[in-house]
Motif scaffolding. Structure first.
Motif, short mmCIF file in Angstrom:
data_model
loop_
_atom_site.label_atom_id
_atom_site.label_comp_id
_atom_site.label_asym_id
_atom_site.label_seq_id
_atom_site.Cartn_x
_atom_site.Cartn_y
_atom_site.Cartn_z
N ARG A 142 -6.54 -6.67 3.65
CA ARG A 142 -5.52 -6.32 4.66
C ARG A 142 -5.80 -4.98 5.31
NH1 ARG A 142 -0.77 -8.00 0.69
NH2 ARG A 142 -1.24 -10.21 0.58
N ASN B 67 -5.37 -1.92 4.24
CA ASN B 67 -4.32 -0.89 4.05
C ASN B 67 -4.93 0.45 3.64
OD1 ASN B 67 -2.33 -2.86 4.43
ND2 ASN B 67 -2.17 -3.29 2.24
N THR C 285 -1.73 0.32 -0.94
CA THR C 285 -1.01 -0.91 -1.23
C THR C 285 -0.13 -0.64 -2.44
OG1 THR C 285 -2.84 -2.22 -0.36
CG2 THR C 285 -1.25 -3.38 -1.77
N THR D 98 10.01 -4.49 3.89
CA THR D 98 8.77 -4.92 4.56
C THR D 98 9.03 -5.16 6.04
OG1 THR D 98 9.30 -7.15 3.85
CG2 THR D 98 7.66 -6.00 2.57
N ALA E 137 3.27 -5.36 5.74
CA ALA E 137 3.35 -3.91 6.00
C ALA E 137 4.67 -3.37 5.45
CB ALA E 137 3.28 -3.65 7.51
N GLY F 217 2.09 4.54 8.97
CA GLY F 217 1.73 3.13 9.23
C GLY F 217 0.54 2.65 8.41
N LYS F 218 0.29 3.28 7.27
CA LYS F 218 -0.91 2.92 6.49
C LYS F 218 -0.58 2.14 5.22
CE LYS F 218 -3.52 6.98 7.96
NZ LYS F 218 -3.79 8.39 7.63
N GLY G 276 0.98 -0.97 2.80
CA GLY G 276 1.32 -2.39 2.70
C GLY G 276 1.81 -2.71 1.29
#
Ligand code: ADQ
Length: 408
Positions: A144, A146, A149, A168, A174, A238-239, A241
């Motif tokens: 993904r 990320n 995670t 989420t 995300a 935004g990094k 997940g």
């Protein structure tokens, strides 16, 4: 074929475990005995080693002696092919202060990352009872793309204020929002009484973790905590997940223990998790040889039962002798002697205890090296137990600390 990523495992094992007092009076929480022959840290280390992650640093700080001794004796691995499990105590490498929080523990141990030069850093807590194939989470992290995670699991909303709570995004992967230990955790859209909680297990791309730790160290307002500061920072960037624990498929798991995960942070949850081991069809199966939980056993003869002892739904460890007593739904450690007429029910009794004749123990936890004189009753009258200086949990479990003296 792409080169396999180099993975470094960091196990956070410096927690004090205040809510487990008196079991943590003398030892770090990850060193608290569990299930008769294990320590809590054996679960995370087994999960990582079975997953093939075998370059492992255990960061310790609080009362780490028995943890250090257990890890050194149990987890010595062949150093061929880079295998190691090493305990790293707080060393004041960056100044005269101990670890300020779990993120600071890793920041102060940056030399381990610089030496190992990993692509991926797996950061797991050490306080939980569960089986998890960490390699499947690493795989999802890479697929993904990320930066971090976070492993997530559904828990009852009523319990979620002890956890980091994950919201989420619409894609389900995300993380849109992360709230560390919110007073009023939000319910899930499809299940209002449940919340999606962080398991305190993270997979990081190494460069993302290093940069986040540097930024966090420079922020005087930070508490330098993984769940409180680092994860929210990466969510905002935004990094981040999520990895849903229900997607984890451990070899040999049974339907009933596939998603088993217990945070044994309180005396009641610690006691309940033991009860999960002893029923005829236990909700957590210690007998899954496809994903063994490793520990080290003392050199002792097998458990012995004499004089018509009656033992049901219980685990009894090596070197113990149960003589003419009744034991039900209990976990009894090594080298424990139980004498005639004793009645033991829903008890967790650790190594080297001696239970006298006609003793009654009900809903109790006895730490190591306790001698209960003949005829004493514990766990029957909570007020009397408190008067005698024992701890009684919220749920009514009576707990005696290591070596606590019980008067005849
Ligand atoms: P907690 O368990 O409350 O919440 P914390 O006390 O930081 O968080 O413990 C996490 C792990 O770090 C434990 O294994 C502990 O032993 C270790 N640890 C704590 N302080 C440390 C220190 N100074 N040095 C080294 N190790 C340390 C966390 C997350 C939540 C998540 C729950 C899941 O913050 O978001 O929901 O775990 O149980």
């Amino acid at each position: 074929m792409a080169k396999a990523p180099k993975i470094l495992g960091i196990v956070l094992a410096g927690g004090e475990g205040k809510r487990l007092m008196p079991l943590t009076a003398d030892r770090a929480k990850p060193a608290v005995p569990f299930g008769g022959s294990y320590r809590l840290i054996d679960f995370v280390l087994s999960n990582l080693v079975n997953a093939g992650i075998r370059s492992l640093c255990v960061l310790t700080q609080y009362k780490s002696h028995s943890l250090d001794r257990h890890v050194t004796i149990t987890w010595r691995m062949s150093t061929f092919l880079g295998n190691y499990v090493t305990c790293v105590p707080a060393q004041q490498r960056l100044g005269p202060q101990w670890y300020q929080g779990s993120a600071d523990a890793i920041y102060q141990s940056m030399n381990l990352i610089n030496d190992a030069k990993p692509d991926i850093i797996v950061v797991f807590g050490a306080d939980h009872v569960y089986r998890m194939d960490a390699s499947q989470m690493v795989q999802a992290h890479i697929e993904r793309g990320n930066g971090v995670t976070v492993a997530g699991i559904r828990v009852p909303r009523a319990e979620a204020s002890e956890f980091g709570v994950i919201k989420t995004a619409d894609d389900g992967h995300a993380i849109a929002e992360f709230l560390e230990k919110p007073a009023d955790p939000p319910g899930l859209p499809d299940s209002p009484d449940e919340t999606f909680a962080s398991m305190g297990n993270y997979v990081f791309s190494a460069d993302v973790l290093v940069e986040a730790l540097r930024k966090d160290a420079a922020n005087p307002a930070s508490r330098h905590d993984m769940g409180g500061d680092i994860v929210p920072m990466l969510v905002a960037e935004g990094k981040a997940g999520v990895y849903d624990f229900k997607d984890n498929d451990v070899p040999g798991a049974l339907d009933r223990d596939r998603s088993y995960w217990r945070d044994v942070g309180s005396l009641d949850s610690y006691h309940e998790a033991h009860m999960d081991l002893v029923s005829i069809q236990p909700v957590f199966n210690l007998y899954n040889s496809d994903w063994p939980i490793f520990t080290s056993h003392p050199q002792l003869p097998g458990a012995k039962f004499t004089d018509n002892a009656t033992v049901g739904e219980s685990i009894v460890c090596a070197g113990s002798i149960i003589s003419g007593a009744t034991v039900d739904h209990s976990v009894i450690g090594a080298n424990v002697i139980v004498l005639a007429g004793a009645k033991i029910e829903r008890a967790v009794i650790m190594d080297n205890c001696k239970i006298g004749a006609n003793v009654v123990l009900k809903n109790v936890i006895l730490d190591k090296n306790i001698e209960i004189p003949d005829g004493i009753e514990i766990g029957v009258d909570p007020d009397l137990d408190r008067e005698r200086g024992f701890t009684v949990s919220k749920g009514g479990v009576t707990v005696l600390g290591k070596g606590q003296v019980v008067k005849p």
